[in-house]
Scaffold this active site. Structure first.
Site, PDB file in Angstrom:
ATOM      1  N   TYR A 112      11.629  -7.003 -14.086  1.00  0.00           N
ATOM      2  CA  TYR A 112      12.854  -7.595 -14.662  1.00  0.00           C
ATOM      3  C   TYR A 112      12.569  -8.011 -16.109  1.00  0.00           C
ATOM      4  CZ  TYR A 112      16.836 -10.818 -15.097  1.00  0.00           C
ATOM      5  OH  TYR A 112      17.967 -11.463 -15.501  1.00  0.00           O
ATOM      6  N   HIS A 131       7.823  -0.127  12.844  1.00  0.00           N
ATOM      7  CA  HIS A 131       6.548  -0.566  12.252  1.00  0.00           C
ATOM      8  C   HIS A 131       6.513  -2.093  12.353  1.00  0.00           C
ATOM      9  CE1 HIS A 131       3.147  -0.760   9.623  1.00  0.00           C
ATOM     10  NE2 HIS A 131       3.788  -0.982   8.496  1.00  0.00           N
ATOM     11  N   GLU A 137       5.410   0.141 -10.029  1.00  0.00           N
ATOM     12  CA  GLU A 137       5.530  -0.557 -11.317  1.00  0.00           C
ATOM     13  C   GLU A 137       4.740   0.190 -12.392  1.00  0.00           C
ATOM     14  OE1 GLU A 137       5.240  -4.925 -11.487  1.00  0.00           O
ATOM     15  OE2 GLU A 137       3.867  -4.667 -13.161  1.00  0.00           O
ATOM     16  N   ASP A 147       3.723   4.757   8.194  1.00  0.00           N
ATOM     17  CA  ASP A 147       3.229   3.692   9.076  1.00  0.00           C
ATOM     18  C   ASP A 147       4.186   3.546  10.255  1.00  0.00           C
ATOM     19  OD1 ASP A 147       1.375   3.268   7.107  1.00  0.00           O
ATOM     20  OD2 ASP A 147       1.881   1.159   6.760  1.00  0.00           O
ATOM     21  N   ASP A 174       0.828  -1.218   0.000  1.00  0.00           N
ATOM     22  CA  ASP A 174       0.000   0.000   0.000  1.00  0.00           C
ATOM     23  C   ASP A 174       0.860   1.265   0.000  1.00  0.00           C
ATOM     24  OD1 ASP A 174       0.601  -0.858   2.686  1.00  0.00           O
ATOM     25  OD2 ASP A 174      -0.834   0.608   3.457  1.00  0.00           O
TER      26      ASP A 174
HETATM   27  N1  LIG Z   1       2.218  -8.019  12.055  1.00  0.00           N
HETATM   28  C1  LIG Z   1       1.369  -7.558  11.149  1.00  0.00           C
HETATM   29  C2  LIG Z   1       1.800  -7.332   9.833  1.00  0.00           C
HETATM   30  C3  LIG Z   1       0.895  -6.844   8.903  1.00  0.00           C
HETATM   31  N2  LIG Z   1      -0.394  -6.607   9.264  1.00  0.00           N
HETATM   32  C4  LIG Z   1      -1.368  -6.077   8.304  1.00  0.00           C
HETATM   33  O1  LIG Z   1      -0.794  -6.059   6.989  1.00  0.00           O
HETATM   34  C5  LIG Z   1      -0.777  -4.721   6.500  1.00  0.00           C
HETATM   35  C6  LIG Z   1       0.372  -4.313   5.636  1.00  0.00           C
HETATM   36  O2  LIG Z   1       0.260  -2.912   5.339  1.00  0.00           O
HETATM   37  P1  LIG Z   1       0.120  -1.876   6.524  1.00  0.00           P
HETATM   38  O3  LIG Z   1      -0.499  -0.651   6.019  1.00  0.00           O
HETATM   39  O4  LIG Z   1       1.411  -1.808   7.267  1.00  0.00           O
HETATM   40  O5  LIG Z   1      -0.951  -2.548   7.481  1.00  0.00           O
HETATM   41  C7  LIG Z   1      -0.691  -3.892   7.772  1.00  0.00           C
HETATM   42  C8  LIG Z   1      -1.696  -4.611   8.629  1.00  0.00           C
HETATM   43  O6  LIG Z   1      -3.005  -4.301   8.222  1.00  0.00           O
HETATM   44  C9  LIG Z   1      -0.788  -6.801  10.569  1.00  0.00           C
HETATM   45  O7  LIG Z   1      -1.929  -6.527  10.913  1.00  0.00           O
HETATM   46  N3  LIG Z   1       0.105  -7.286  11.487  1.00  0.00           N
HETATM   47 ZN   LIG Z   2       0.289   1.098   5.190  1.00  0.00          ZN
HETATM   48 ZN   LIG Z   3       3.105  -0.729   6.488  1.00  0.00          ZN
END
Ligand SMILES: Nc1ccn([C@@H]2O[C@@H]3COP(=O)(O)O[C@H]3[C@H]2O)c(=O)n1
Ligand SMILES: [Zn+2]
Ligand SMILES: [Zn+2]
Length: 249
Positions: free
Chosen positions: A108, A147, A71, A167, A65
């Site tokens: 690639y 994160h 790409e 994030d 996201d």
């Molecule tokens: N340990 C994790 C890893 C990922 N996720 C979910 O996957 C999404 C990946 O994109 P994001 O925006 O970082 O939000 C994450 C969670 O919804 C999650 O909920 N817990």
């Molecule tokens: Zn995200």
């Molecule tokens: Zn994320």
């Protein structure tokens, strides 16, 4: 010089009615994206911005996201815009994994000589924790934030006075000490998980523990489709909406 930030999307990773959280920094000196998720090119199309009008892209981390639109951007610049290369602003940690772990699968193409990320983008490496001029009047400092453990991840200071979390897990000390006390940021754009256990994002419940004067500076982004149920329940914080524009300086 006026610097504006326009949200291209404000949704969480799995939102179905909201576009991926990403932003367009606009100034008279150019247009730069902060992240480019899989729905970001569609959002740009909706505000009549073509890929060749993007002067650079900053990447916070390599979840789809936030990078899933690269790409399309690369292929359209190559095939529709005469192989214009836009700049990709990356820290060394992101540069080390973005091609091998994410982009290489689709991009690639040895028979046409496209085998490296540099064949598509002009890579500009930027140092962590060092303010770097992206465009005249637009400086970014990428700071490491938590994160997903053991995965490179960054939040951004824009011109030292705006904090863009991308994030990150909730970090009250960072927000109170660094963002507000030290830098006196007037604008904070923060990811917000509205419900459930906040393992990897800041939750609304956590953000509501911040003092009122900090909440007043916060715009919530990266929220779920159920955002409407939380209007009036976010303390002094506001939801920022897709295509909304903030003037930063
Ligand atoms: N340990 C994790 C890893 C990922 N996720 C979910 O996957 C999404 C990946 O994109 P994001 O925006 O970082 O939000 C994450 C969670 O919804 C999650 O909920 N817990
Ligand atoms: Zn995200
Ligand atoms: Zn994320």
């Amino acid at each position: 010089m006026s610097l504006q930030i326009q949200m291209l999307g404000t949704g969480s990773a799995f939102a179905k009615t909201l576009y991926n959280t990403s932003a367009l920094v606009r100034s008279t000196n150019g247009n730069v994206l902060i992240d480019c998720g899989y729905s970001t090119p569609k959002s740009l199309h909706e505000i009549n911005i073509q890929p060749d009008q993007i002067d650079g892209i900053i990447i916070s981390h390599i979840h789809a996201d936030h990078v899933g639109g690269l790409e399309e951007m690369a292929f359209r610049l190559l095939y529709e815009f005469n192989h214009k290369k836009t700049k990709l602003f990356l820290t060394q940690s992101i540069a080390a994994i973005l091609w091998e772990n994410t982009l290489k699968g689709g991009m690639y193409n040895p028979s046409d000589g496209f085998t490296r990320i540099e064949d598509y983008f002009e890579i500009v490496l930027i140092d962590e924790h060092i303010p770097t001029e992206i465009l005249p009047g637009f400086t970014v400092e990428m700071i490491t934030t938590m994160h997903i453990p053991h995965k490179p991840n960054y939040s951004l200071f824009i011109n030292d006075r705006t904090f863009y979390s991308a994030d990150t897990q909730f970090n009250a000390e960072l927000l109170m000490q660094e963002v507000v006390n030290k830098r006196n940021c007037h604008t904070i754009l923060h990811d917000c998980q509205l419900s459930g256990y906040g393992a990897i994002h800041a939750t609304l419940e956590q953000l509501l523990t911040l003092p009122h004067d900090i909440q007043e500076r916060i715009y919530l982004m990266h929220y779920g489709d159920n955002m409407m149920n939380y209007i009036g329940k976010t303390g002094s914080m506001r939801f920022i909406q897709q295509h909304e524009v903030l003037t930063l300086s």
